[in-house]
Design a protein around this motif. Structure first.
Motif, PDB file in Angstrom:
ATOM      1  N   UNK A 146       0.839  -1.199   0.000  1.00 31.67           N
ATOM      2  CA  UNK A 146       0.000   0.000   0.000  1.00 31.67           C
ATOM      3  C   UNK A 146       0.874   1.249   0.000  1.00 31.67           C
ATOM      4  N   UNK A 147       0.379   2.287  -0.656  1.00 30.56           N
ATOM      5  CA  UNK A 147       0.872   3.653  -0.485  1.00 30.56           C
ATOM      6  C   UNK A 147      -0.289   4.441   0.110  1.00 30.56           C
ATOM      7  N   UNK A 148      -0.121   4.936   1.330  1.00 28.43           N
ATOM      8  CA  UNK A 148      -1.211   5.615   2.029  1.00 28.43           C
ATOM      9  C   UNK A 148      -0.879   7.093   2.191  1.00 28.43           C
ATOM     10  N   UNK A 149      -1.811   7.946   1.797  1.00 26.92           N
ATOM     11  CA  UNK A 149      -1.651   9.400   1.890  1.00 26.92           C
ATOM     12  C   UNK A 149      -2.779   9.931   2.767  1.00 26.92           C
ATOM     13  N   UNK A 150      -2.425  10.527   3.893  1.00 20.57           N
ATOM     14  CA  UNK A 150      -3.401  10.964   4.896  1.00 20.57           C
ATOM     15  C   UNK A 150      -3.183  12.436   5.233  1.00 20.57           C
ATOM     16  N   UNK A 151      -3.775  13.347   4.474  1.00 17.01           N
ATOM     17  CA  UNK A 151      -3.564  14.786   4.754  1.00 17.01           C
ATOM     18  C   UNK A 151      -4.053  15.203   6.136  1.00 17.01           C
ATOM     19  N   UNK A 152      -5.119  14.576   6.647  1.00 17.31           N
ATOM     20  CA  UNK A 152      -5.614  14.938   7.984  1.00 17.31           C
ATOM     21  C   UNK A 152      -4.626  14.560   9.074  1.00 17.31           C
ATOM     22  N   UNK A 153      -3.893  13.490   8.864  1.00 24.85           N
ATOM     23  CA  UNK A 153      -2.908  13.058   9.850  1.00 24.85           C
ATOM     24  C   UNK A 153      -3.434  12.111  10.899  1.00 24.85           C
ATOM     25  N   UNK A 154      -4.721  11.774  10.853  1.00 18.52           N
ATOM     26  CA  UNK A 154      -5.255  10.875  11.880  1.00 18.52           C
ATOM     27  C   UNK A 154      -6.111   9.742  11.311  1.00 18.52           C
ATOM     28  N   UNK A 155      -6.486   9.785  10.057  1.00 13.22           N
ATOM     29  CA  UNK A 155      -7.354   8.756   9.491  1.00 13.22           C
ATOM     30  C   UNK A 155      -6.624   7.435   9.293  1.00 13.22           C
ATOM     31  N   UNK A 156      -5.324   7.478   9.018  1.00 12.93           N
ATOM     32  CA  UNK A 156      -4.568   6.263   8.723  1.00 12.93           C
ATOM     33  C   UNK A 156      -3.493   5.975   9.759  1.00 12.93           C
ATOM     34  N   UNK A 157      -3.613   6.569  10.936  1.00 11.01           N
ATOM     35  CA  UNK A 157      -2.581   6.393  11.964  1.00 11.01           C
ATOM     36  C   UNK A 157      -2.470   4.947  12.428  1.00 11.01           C
ATOM     37  N   UNK A 158      -3.549   4.168  12.321  1.00  8.01           N
ATOM     38  CA  UNK A 158      -3.512   2.767  12.760  1.00  8.01           C
ATOM     39  C   UNK A 158      -2.607   1.911  11.886  1.00  8.01           C
ATOM     40  N   UNK A 159      -2.314   2.372  10.673  1.00  6.72           N
ATOM     41  CA  UNK A 159      -1.530   1.565   9.745  1.00  6.72           C
ATOM     42  C   UNK A 159      -0.045   1.927   9.747  1.00  6.72           C
ATOM     43  N   UNK A 201       3.121  -1.888   3.949  1.00  6.58           N
ATOM     44  CA  UNK A 201       3.366  -0.552   3.400  1.00  6.58           C
ATOM     45  C   UNK A 201       4.649  -0.552   2.582  1.00  6.58           C
ATOM     46  N   UNK A 202       4.625   0.147   1.453  1.00 12.03           N
ATOM     47  CA  UNK A 202       5.830   0.281   0.648  1.00 12.03           C
ATOM     48  C   UNK A 202       6.677   1.447   1.136  1.00 12.03           C
ATOM     49  N   UNK A 203       6.059   2.361   1.896  1.00  9.02           N
ATOM     50  CA  UNK A 203       6.754   3.525   2.455  1.00  9.02           C
ATOM     51  C   UNK A 203       5.948   4.003   3.656  1.00  9.02           C
ATOM     52  N   UNK A 204       6.551   4.791   4.547  1.00 11.42           N
ATOM     53  CA  UNK A 204       5.781   5.319   5.685  1.00 11.42           C
ATOM     54  C   UNK A 204       4.559   6.106   5.229  1.00 11.42           C
ATOM     55  N   UNK A 205       3.529   6.099   6.056  1.00 11.43           N
ATOM     56  CA  UNK A 205       2.307   6.844   5.750  1.00 11.43           C
ATOM     57  C   UNK A 205       2.635   8.324   5.597  1.00 11.43           C
ATOM     58  N   UNK A 206       2.191   8.920   4.503  1.00  9.23           N
ATOM     59  CA  UNK A 206       2.390  10.354   4.285  1.00  9.23           C
ATOM     60  C   UNK A 206       1.278  11.074   5.031  1.00  9.23           C
ATOM     61  N   UNK A 207       1.640  11.773   6.099  1.00  6.95           N
ATOM     62  CA  UNK A 207       0.648  12.317   7.028  1.00  6.95           C
ATOM     63  C   UNK A 207       0.778  13.830   7.118  1.00  6.95           C
ATOM     64  N   UNK A 208      -0.342  14.545   6.936  1.00  6.57           N
ATOM     65  CA  UNK A 208      -0.336  15.995   7.041  1.00  6.57           C
ATOM     66  C   UNK A 208      -0.123  16.663   5.700  1.00  6.57           C
ATOM     67  N   UNK A 209      -0.199  17.992   5.723  1.00  4.41           N
ATOM     68  CA  UNK A 209      -0.039  18.770   4.489  1.00  4.41           C
ATOM     69  C   UNK A 209       1.115  19.763   4.607  1.00  4.41           C
ATOM     70  N   UNK A 210       2.096  19.456   5.452  1.00  2.53           N
ATOM     71  CA  UNK A 210       3.259  20.320   5.553  1.00  2.53           C
ATOM     72  C   UNK A 210       4.079  20.241   4.277  1.00  2.53           C
ATOM     73  N   UNK A 211       5.003  21.179   4.133  1.00  2.00           N
ATOM     74  CA  UNK A 211       5.828  21.202   2.926  1.00  2.00           C
ATOM     75  C   UNK A 211       6.628  19.922   2.752  1.00  2.00           C
ATOM     76  N   UNK A 212       7.183  19.392   3.860  1.00  2.00           N
ATOM     77  CA  UNK A 212       7.979  18.169   3.762  1.00  2.00           C
ATOM     78  C   UNK A 212       7.121  16.978   3.348  1.00  2.00           C
ATOM     79  N   UNK A 213       5.925  16.876   3.919  1.00  2.00           N
ATOM     80  CA  UNK A 213       5.063  15.744   3.589  1.00  2.00           C
ATOM     81  C   UNK A 213       4.582  15.824   2.138  1.00  2.00           C
ATOM     82  N   UNK A 214       4.261  17.010   1.679  1.00  2.00           N
ATOM     83  CA  UNK A 214       3.838  17.148   0.291  1.00  2.00           C
ATOM     84  C   UNK A 214       4.999  16.872  -0.664  1.00  2.00           C
TER      85      UNK A 214
END
Length: 761
Positions: free
Chosen positions: A460-473, A479-492
């Motif tokens: 899976x590639x999981x993208x979670x802009x809210x930062x809390x919807x996919x925290x359980x995973x 996962x092929x990479x860590x969950x992308x969480x939030x909409x900060x510049x680094x995460x985007x």
């Protein structure tokens, strides 16, 4: 002196002045948890000093009381507490979970009991309270066990239980311990020793070398030892037919491994030598982790409802009879057979009148019911039924669908389970307002696939802009990479890199298919080469509209371009995407994207226009929320109403925890390296590079016109660029009508004879 008058139109000053707000003192987050850990460290130090009879009255008395309580275990207390303090500061919230503290206390009790059982008279309380053996706690444990078994068996049981608690505290699987013991005690076979030497030699090389085989020779693969981590995993080398072709084969293989780096230097991709984890003994989670459906639907008085429908229609001159009723989980569908000559549009126009007479907030008319001579009038149940994910996974429909990308959707209006296959959709749009149920649907989709796939089968590639919807995973093995969480510049920035990596992985898979003899899709590849691992990849992007709005223009172009390319070409490569949003609008779901994602789940939305973006017609704006949805696929001509399966956060956490106990995260090393690199987005390739905006594009066009032929590998060799970049240039040239479509393994046909036809200078 007279008081100063205020100007006209200005209100008089208030005589009662509000007192200023008192200053508030705040402490940093997790402050008290850290203070507690420090105090525990101080107590541990005091006990340690007191055990040696120094430090004053307090340490000595505290140590004596500890000896009275747990006996010889007191000497292990400082060490265990020190480990827990260190673990506490490593936790995300700077605190050790309560279950770990409970487990530690049980470990203390069993250790004290073991010490007590080692005494010549383990039943002597007087000896235990002197600080010998296991102390008072150890005597209680030993006395309780000796009531049922003798001393040797009691010691064996205590040791086994302590080992289990130790493994639980430090998150170590028993299988890993057994494998380590076997590797330590067992002797390496000649084949394993050879594999180890080959792995070490390859890891020391700066570049992978492929080829060099004599005629008729077959490249041997190192054999993985079951359960052993960090072993060599290599793709099978293609046999070379003649010695004269050795150098060409080597050069071709090295070119196919090229990637563009930040400095513009071409170097070999190291994905062919990657440390992997053996998942051959993977255990799928048990369905017992999920809860059962406990509430049935109550439709109310169905005879009265049917009579109300017939009377309401007759008031407006529409005759008809309700022939039957289908009780679903959320609504009951009343099947109306209209009189001959009554147009369906006349029935649907009475929607508001039916809702008023039936005294319901929401009502839907399906005219006609697909495959039946009836008009369906769907009325909410008096009490809805609960639809659990477990009920779908235990159904016959789930057992019949053997696809690895099958997932539970829910129950339709007649109560039948709905199971879909993402591989056949092959992508999915999900839209709905807050609280409509789209996040629960996402969890049901992911969980369904976890019950059927190992990390070797699915990523899976999981993208979670809210930062809390996919925290359980987080850190899930799939996962092929860590969950992308939030909409900060680094995460985007990570999002852009990840999606570009997905498109490059897609191109790489197609190149592998061509090299393997013209394979068309991933399922054919797995059938012909079952030992080679190429997992399916599912990209799930939540709040897609928020992401697009928060990106810079260049990054926005890269993300939308990557999403569109995956939708166009991902299916055959085993790459699928699920895009979720609250406000589906035309500016976010553009024509090419919409054309390549025919499947959609529309939960409750705000307007008819938003409903049309997902299911091509209105209706979703009248849904009731909480899992009530309309779905459409390429095989369905009209949307179908479904109550989606429900899975709560606790069920998700328990299931993912079961998976984490089997294996740590199994991220792709190449993607991790790219995410940790501070190079420009795309690994040195400009965003959107590889097309008409690429500085190599015009050179590629000129080469195509001059030579009369073009291919990805030919372009790589002539321009000295990587495979992914060359592939993007080829795609752009095809879209611009310069070259023809792909023709098997042969070069593409050039459709223009001179640059003058293109307006080139």
């Amino acid at each position: 002196m007279s008081a100063k008058k205020r100007g006209p139109g200005r209100p008089p000053k208030s005589k009662n002045k509000k007192p200023s707000a008192a200053a508030v003192h705040t402490v940093p987050q997790h402050f008290w948890a850290q203070v507690g850990a420090i105090l525990l460290a101080v107590v541990t130090a005091i006990i340690t000093v007191g055990l040696f009879g120094v430090g004053g009255v307090l340490p000595v008395k505290l140590a004596a009381w500890t000896r009275w309580l747990v006996g010889w275990t007191a000497f292990a207390v400082p060490l265990i507490f020190a480990v827990q303090i260190i673990q506490g500061f490593r936790q995300p919230e700077d605190r050790v979970p309560a279950v770990i503290w409970v487990t530690t206390i049980l470990f203390f009790a069993l250790l004290s009991g073991t010490f007590q059982l080692s005494l010549s008279d383990p039943k002597s309380l007087a000896v235990a309270q002197t600080g010998r053996g296991g102390g008072t706690v150890g005597w209680i444990v030993a006395d309780g066990m000796l009531r049922f078994v003798n001393v040797p068996l009691a010691i064996l049981i205590s040791v086994v239980l302590m080992l289990i608690l130790f493994l639980f505290i430090f998150s170590i699987s028993p299988k890993a311990v057994l494998d380590a013991l076997r590797d330590f005690v067992g002797r390496e076979s000649d084949e394993e020793a050879s594999n180890r030497k080959v792995a070490k030699a390859l890891s020391d090389q700066d570049k992978i070398k492929v080829g060099g085989l004599g005629k008729g020779e077959i490249a041997k693969e190192p054999v993985e030892k079951p359960g052993k981590k960090g072993l060599l995993a290599r793709r099978r080398a293609k046999p070379v037919e003649a010695e004269d072709d050795d150098k060409d084969a080597t050069a071709k293989a090295e070119r196919n491994l090229e990637v563009r780096t930040a400095g513009g230097i071409e170097k070999a991709d190291t994905r062919d030598v990657v440390a992997v984890i053996n998942n051959s003994n993977w255990q799928f989670p048990a369905v017992d982790l999920l809860t059962e459906s406990k509430r049935e639907a109550d439709p109310g008085d169905m005879k009265m409802r049917a009579q109300q429908i017939e009377e309401t229609l007759s008031e407006f001159g529409v005759g008809g009879n309700v022939r039957k009723a289908n009780v679903g989980p959320r609504v009951t569908q009343y099947c109306l057979e209209p009189q001959r000559g009554v147009p369906l549009s006349k029935i649907t126009s009475l929607h508001d009148e039916l809702a008023r007479n039936m005294q319901v907030e929401s009502l839907r008319i399906e005219a006609p019911i697909p495959g039946q001579p009836y008009v369906g009038i769907e009325i909410p149940n008096k009490r809805p039924a609960s639809v659990s994910l477990r009920s779908i996974l235990e159904s016959k429909e789930w057992a019949k669908n053997r696809s690895q990308l099958a997932f539970a959707v829910g129950l339709n209006v007649i109560g039948d389970p709905i199971v879909l296959d993402l591989a056949s959709l092959p992508h999915l749009l999900i839209a709905g307002t807050t609280g409509s149920g789209k996040s629960v649907m996402m969890n049901a989709l992911i969980m369904s696939m976890l019950f059927r796939n190992t990390p070797d089968d699915l990523k899976f590639v999981l993208v979670d802009p809210k930062g809390n919807e996919m925290s359980s995973y987080v850190d899930m093995p799939h996962l092929v990479a860590p969950v992308i969480s939030g909409t900060t510049g680094d995460e985007m920035h990570k999002l852009v890199k990840t999606l570009l990596w997905v498109t490059e992985e897609m191109d790489r898979r197609y190149q592998v298919f061509r090299d393997k003899g013209g394979i068309k899709k991933l399922s054919d590849f797995h059938r012909r080469f079952p030992s080679e691992k190429m997992p399916r990849l599912v990209v799930i992007i939540d709040e897609y509209t928020d992401i697009i709005d928060s990106l810079k223009s260049s990054e926005r172009e890269a993300v939308t371009g990557a999403v569109q390319r995956i939708a166009q070409k991902g299916r055959a490569a085993g790459i699928h995407e699920v895009i979720m949003m609250q406000a589906p609008r035309a500016k976010y779901i553009q024509g090419p994207l919409k054309a390549n994602i025919p499947a959609g789940f529309a939960f409750m939305v705000r307007s008819k226009m938003e409903s049309q973006q997902i299911i091509n017609q209105s209706g979703a704006e009248m849904l009731m929320g909480q899992g009530d949805m309309l779905m459409i696929t390429a095989k369905l001509k009209k949307p179908r109403r479904v109550q989606s399966a429900y899975v709560d956060d606790d069920e998700v956490s328990q299931t993912v925890t079961e998976l984490k106990l089997q294996s740590p995260a199994q991220y792709d090393e190449t993607l991790l390296a790219r995410l940790s690199d501070d190079s420009p987005v795309g690994g040195g390739v400009a965003i959107g590079g590889g097309g008409a905006g690429d500085d190599k594009y015009h050179q590629a066009v000129q080469i195509a016109v001059e030579t009369g032929k073009i291919s990805t590998s030919f372009l790589q060799r002539r321009l000295g660029i990587g495979f992914s970049r060359a592939g993007r240039i080829i795609d752009e040239m095809e879209q611009n009508g310069i070259i023809g479509p792909q023709n098997g393994s042969r070069p593409r046909e050039v459709l223009v004879s001179s640059l003058d036809e293109l307006g080139e200078e």
